[in-house]
Design a protein around this motif. Sequence first.
Motif, short mmCIF file in Angstrom:
data_model
loop_
_atom_site.label_atom_id
_atom_site.label_comp_id
_atom_site.label_asym_id
_atom_site.label_seq_id
_atom_site.Cartn_x
_atom_site.Cartn_y
_atom_site.Cartn_z
N ALA A 156 0.84 -1.19 0.00
CA ALA A 156 0.00 0.00 0.00
C ALA A 156 0.89 1.25 0.00
O ALA A 156 2.08 1.18 0.31
CB ALA A 156 -0.91 -0.01 1.23
N PRO A 157 0.33 2.41 -0.34
CA PRO A 157 1.12 3.65 -0.32
C PRO A 157 1.72 3.90 1.06
O PRO A 157 1.11 3.61 2.08
CB PRO A 157 0.08 4.72 -0.68
CG PRO A 157 -0.98 4.00 -1.43
CD PRO A 157 -1.04 2.63 -0.84
N ASP A 204 -0.59 12.09 5.39
CA ASP A 204 -1.68 11.17 5.08
C ASP A 204 -2.65 11.02 6.24
O ASP A 204 -3.83 10.74 6.04
CB ASP A 204 -1.11 9.78 4.76
CG ASP A 204 -0.16 9.80 3.60
OD1 ASP A 204 -0.61 10.05 2.48
OD2 ASP A 204 1.04 9.60 3.82
N ARG A 253 9.19 11.21 2.68
CA ARG A 253 8.80 10.90 1.30
C ARG A 253 10.00 10.52 0.45
O ARG A 253 9.96 9.55 -0.32
CB ARG A 253 8.09 12.11 0.67
CG ARG A 253 6.75 12.45 1.29
CD ARG A 253 5.68 11.49 0.84
NE ARG A 253 4.41 11.87 1.43
CZ ARG A 253 3.57 11.03 2.02
NH1 ARG A 253 3.85 9.74 2.08
NH2 ARG A 253 2.44 11.43 2.52
N GLU A 298 10.60 6.65 -1.21
CA GLU A 298 10.76 6.43 -2.65
C GLU A 298 11.91 5.48 -2.96
O GLU A 298 11.95 4.88 -4.05
CB GLU A 298 11.00 7.77 -3.37
CG GLU A 298 9.75 8.64 -3.42
CD GLU A 298 10.05 10.03 -3.97
OE1 GLU A 298 11.23 10.28 -4.31
OE2 GLU A 298 9.12 10.85 -4.04
#
Length: 222
Positions: free
Chosen positions: A6-7, A30, A216, A220
Motif C-alpha cells: 500500500a502507499p 496522510d 517521502r 521512494e
Amino acid sequence: MSGPTAPFLVKICGLSTPETLEAALAAGADMIGLNFHPRSPRFVTRERARELAAMARDRAEIVALVVDFEPHQAAELAADLEADWVQLHGRETPEQVAAIRAATGRRVMKALGVAGPADLAVIPAHAAVADLILLDAKPPKDAAYPGGHGKPFDWSILAELDPGWRFMLSGGLGPANVADAIRVTRPAGVDVSSGVESAPGVKDIGRIRDFIAAARRAAEQL
C-alpha cells in the motif's frame, strides 16, 4: 496482514492548532492524530478536536488517539469526530482491541511499546485483530503518559519480524533521522509527534514540513 504494497503513510500526531494542522495537510500528511489522553501535553478538548477534524476531512485520515477507553467511549468519540481510525495507546489486550473495533466500526491502530526483542512477542496476537500495528518506543517506567517521549528504540531488532507484518514506526523520529529509520526498518509508514515540536505540545511548522519531505524521499527508495 498483507505486505507493504500500500502507499507509504506519514502521520503527524498530537496536532492541536489550526495553523499547525494546516501546515501538516499542506505538506502532504496522510494522517493527522488528535490526542485525547488528558495527561499528555498534546491533549485536545472535544470542541477543538471537532474543529480540527473538520479542517482535515477529505484531505487526510483522522485518527483519534485514546488510552484504555471502554468500547462505548471509543465508539461515541469516533462518531462525534467522524474519525477514520481509532489509535489505542494504552494497555489494551487483543480482546479489547477487537471489542473496540467492533463497537466503533472504524479501523483500529494498536500501539505497542518496544524496548527489546522480547517486546515483539505480543505483535502476532494484536496484528490478528488490529488493522495496523504502530511500533513505538516504550516509555520510561515513571512516565505520566504513553509514547516514546522523544527517544528511539533499537530499530535493528525489527529485522526478526515476519516480513508479512505491516506496521508503522514511531518513537524518537524527527527530520534528521527518519530517513535512516525507514531504510533500516522498511515500515508501512512513520508517525511523529515530539520530533516536530519546539517544546512539549508545541508543533513547529518548519519541522513538520522537513519531516514529511524527508520521509517521502526515503520511502521512494524502498
